[in-house]
Design an enzyme around this catalytic site. Structure first.
Site, PDB file in Angstrom:
ATOM      1  CB  ALA A 161     -21.140  -1.829  44.650  1.00 10.37           C
ATOM      2  CB  CYS A 162     -24.934  -2.562  46.731  1.00 10.49           C
ATOM      3  SG  CYS A 162     -26.802  -3.293  47.281  1.00 10.49           S
TER       4      CYS A 162
END
Length: 217
Positions: free
Chosen positions: A135-136
């Site tokens: 994620a991110c």
């Protein structure tokens, strides 16, 4: 019940794991009926940031594993103890720690070097054909884990995407509440706080990432 390895990178968006992303990921795993075990590298952070002012504290030193234990409520192990055979999948929340402590992307860009212990674990999952979620900014690490041409996303930041493409990955622009799935490599990525302006926006993409990872065979 599926069991998920979660690798954290400290505690706090500017120098460690993004706390909202980490907690929302753990919650999504449990809400989906799976279990998890947290891990982190046992080493010093790149630096320590005062999250109130945004300033780097040049005199401070903190340990990634010790700080990650704050999020895991103490139930965490060194990443070297992560045995791929004990887990069905692996997930890495974001935060600048993913690009500072798990690899050097924050400093070195497309010349990023992954932490050797983290890389060994992540590659073990990839080579075992077990699903993974990043994620991110964590997909910057995934670019070092998977073969050339792996499809992933950090959202739509052009400079970051260019750096990741230069490392051999294929960046795909993605909305905050969506995911990019590379079925060939069993990799799911989502922008989270690379785009999210609100915890609800972050939650939508993270939940979809977790569900997509758990749905992979």
């Amino acid at each position: 019940m599926k069991n998920i390895a979660v690798i954290l990178s400290g505690c706090g968006v500017f120098d460690g794991a993004e706390i909202h992303e980490a907690v929302l990921t753990l919650l999504a795993i449990r809400q989906a009926g799976a279990s998890y075990q947290c891990f982190a590298p046992d080493k010093s952070q790149l630096h320590v940031v005062n999250h109130l002012t945004g300033d780097v504290d040049e005199t401070a030193s903190r340990n990634v594993l010790t700080e990650s234990a704050r999020i895991a409520r103490g139930d965490i192990k060194p990443v070297t103890e992560c045995d791929v055979d004990e887990f069905d999948a692996i997930i890495l929340p974001g935060g600048f720690g993913a690009a500072k402590n798990l690899c050097t992307f924050a400093v070195d860009g497309d010349q990023s070097r992954p932490d050797a212990e983290v890389l060994a674990v992540c590659k073990a999952f990839a080579e075992a054909r077990k699903p993974a979620g990043y994620a991110c900014i964590a997909p910057a690490l995934a670019a070092s884990v998977y073969p050339q041409g792996v499809k992933l996303t950090i959202g739509n930041d052009e400079a970051t995407a260019t750096g990741i493409n230069a490392m051999g990955a294929e960046h795909v622009n993605c909305d905050v509440d969506d995911v990019v799935i590379d079925n060939e490599h069993k990799l799911v990525t989502t922008p989270a706080y690379m785009l999210a302006q609100d915890i609800l926006e972050a939650n939508a993409g993270l939940t979809k990432m977790v569900k997509s990872v758990l749905a992979m065979k």
